[in-house]
Design an enzyme around this catalytic site. Sequence first.
Site, PDB file in Angstrom:
ATOM      1  CD1 TRP A 212      -8.988   6.548   5.088  1.00  0.00           C
ATOM      2  CD2 TRP A 212      -8.436   4.283   4.388  1.00  0.00           C
ATOM      3  NE1 TRP A 212      -7.761   6.167   6.019  1.00  0.00           N
ATOM      4  CE2 TRP A 212      -7.543   4.843   5.838  1.00  0.00           C
ATOM      5  CE3 TRP A 212      -8.299   3.237   4.213  1.00  0.00           C
ATOM      6  CZ2 TRP A 212      -6.438   4.062   6.177  1.00  0.00           C
ATOM      7  CZ3 TRP A 212      -7.336   2.330   4.720  1.00  0.00           C
ATOM      8  CH2 TRP A 212      -6.509   2.574   5.943  1.00  0.00           C
TER       9      TRP A 212
ATOM     10  CG  ASN B   7      -1.725   1.296   1.258  1.00  0.00           C
ATOM     11  OD1 ASN B   7      -2.691   1.520   0.673  1.00  0.00           O
ATOM     12  ND2 ASN B   7      -1.177   2.232   2.291  1.00  0.00           N
ATOM     13  CD  GLU B   8      -1.274   5.770   0.481  1.00  0.00           C
ATOM     14  OE1 GLU B   8      -0.266   6.536   1.257  1.00  0.00           O
ATOM     15  OE2 GLU B   8      -2.149   6.237   0.379  1.00  0.00           O
TER      16      GLU B   8
END
Length: 692
Positions: A554, A416-417
């Site tokens: 989110w 993630n990211e």
Amino acid sequence: MNIFFKRVFTVVIFLSYIQLTAQIPAFQDRSFVKLDHWKFSKGIDNQGHLLTKSDSSWQDVIVPHTYSMDAIKGIGYYKGQAWYRTVLKVPESMKEDRVFIRFEGVGQEAIVYLNGKKIGKHIGGYSAFCFEVTDKIKFEGKNVLAVNVTNAPNFKRIPVDDALFNHYGGIYRPVLVFSTPKCNITPTYFASSGVFIEATEVKSNRAKLEIRTHISNQSSLNEVKIKYIIRNKANEIVREAEKLFQTIGKDLIATNHMELDHPILWNGKLNPYQYSLEVQLICGNTIDKITQKFGVKTYQIDSSKGFILNDELYNLHGVCKHQEQEEVGPAMSEGQLVEDMELIDEIGATVLRLSHYQHSDRTYELADEKGILVWTEIPYVHDWSGREGGNAKQQLKELILQNYNHPSIFVWGLWNEVRAWSGEKTPPVVLTKELKKLSHELDKTRLTISASDRDIVSTMGGITDLQAWNKYFGWYTPSIDGLSNWLDSSHKKFPNTTISISEYGAGGNIQHQDINRLERPKGAYFPEQFQTEYHEKSWGIIKNRPFVWSSFVWNMFDFSVAGWNRGGVRNLNHKGLITFDRKVKKDAFYFYKANWSDKPVLYIAERRHKDRTQEKTSVKVYTNLEKVTLYVNDKKIETKKLTSDINSITFNDIRLKDGKNTIKVISKGNSLKLEDSVIWTLKKSGLALKVE
């Protein structure tokens, strides 16, 4: 390769994977003891494991437990060592058996000692681990179990930093001591069930199954028999088989093939149908038995049409979730885990992203039961050191093998990211390729996925089978409309690319009700109304683009990020649809419930904006009902039909009287009447607003 659309895809991407899945081992078929009561001490103690060490001054705690509540409360966020000790007596039923200790999760590293001797170490805060202690445990008298725990930073462990979420310390998930016969279905193969079920072919009239059972033999016998019993939802036997294995030696992976006639498919929320599989390992006069549930399904992803479940289009819209609550942090009880999944089910989510690490066994089981598809991932998040590769592979093995059989899981998340700036030889690029290869070696039935905060093409993009994007247009950028522009231009330029929005959201503090004071994205004032407006516009963009095969809000719940000072409350990420304590469902929750749920919804928005200074106002209602009637101070004002494609009705130019006003909406049907009401107070004098 660094451009993800360069793959072996045809003009229309049509990724098709067959799955069959099941649950974590059923410990009720083995003798076990749950270790709840422990002694606890924070700090370094080089003698914490010794039998001569007195723990009389240590704190009494109940596991699940964390020692990092200071991170939530903003009083320090201790990152370092702690000790747990407990005394256990082995039950009579275990005396002739092999004995094991299983920890479902310890944050972030653990060294385990039994009666003063080290029995093992585990690095990684979110997966289970299991040690055999047969030759170290005392069957007469008491045993001292000690665990040295640390949540201190470690650049060889993922995640390498806590910029996005807290790295809690403690034994925050259950601990079991259990026993098996000398010849067993091994519980120490990455703390998995030891049984792996794969659907090698699924047709309407038949499902072919391959069942792999890992056996560990410490008996004097060299021959075992395995009995397989498959039952339907009504607990009726639908298939049985037996297989004899000779000369097994110490270890064996036993493979058997079975078929289901006219299988009922696990079909998401439409019908989350599960069978059960009982595996009996018969060795002489002993039997080791595990019973699991499982489901059969197929899925496909089309770059234009979206997600296809069991040959039918199936809309994937849902939320992301961290595993923590305000009063307990990550040390959530089963009741709290159930509460969270009930709320996710209530909102109407069809898919859940478990961020950013392996969650509890119970969470996956609940998703199986409710028919909610799951994206689950390892905590390879944001920053990297170049030294975490070994631990990342270990945690991926644990994630896949411990959860291999859950019908809800359909993708394995690899990062993630994570950002790479210097090309294909950058450590995270190399590691991602290795993780993808490892994932497919362990599980041939599922795709890999990752969540990027870069553009449609990036150095890290396109390595995993599927690429998704975290996009916060309108929160970290000025315009929410940027999302529609990005989606349309990306789809036009790369029509064969599958697109998912893995995160979108905005902060919302229920104590902030003046939308004109918005201070995004890192200021001190996050009005709830802006969060709601953000989601109305964002969902309106996403829902009308079928090529977006999945989307994730989110976040489902507010959660803690130590050191943050945003939105008027320290150490908190306010992007949740529900408050950290689970006590308040924000307006945006009801907006999505009206759009996603098949249950009737009638809800007045902006209800916490109780004190008003303007005589003329609007009344916004979220509903999935045909028509709504508005009453103000018991006077009927107007009836409106639902015409909005985002299930919202607004009554404009509504006049309030000075003082208290009762706003009420009613929807009547042939067999249904729903009602909702709020009280707003008009203060014409223009006194300062008071938000309760």
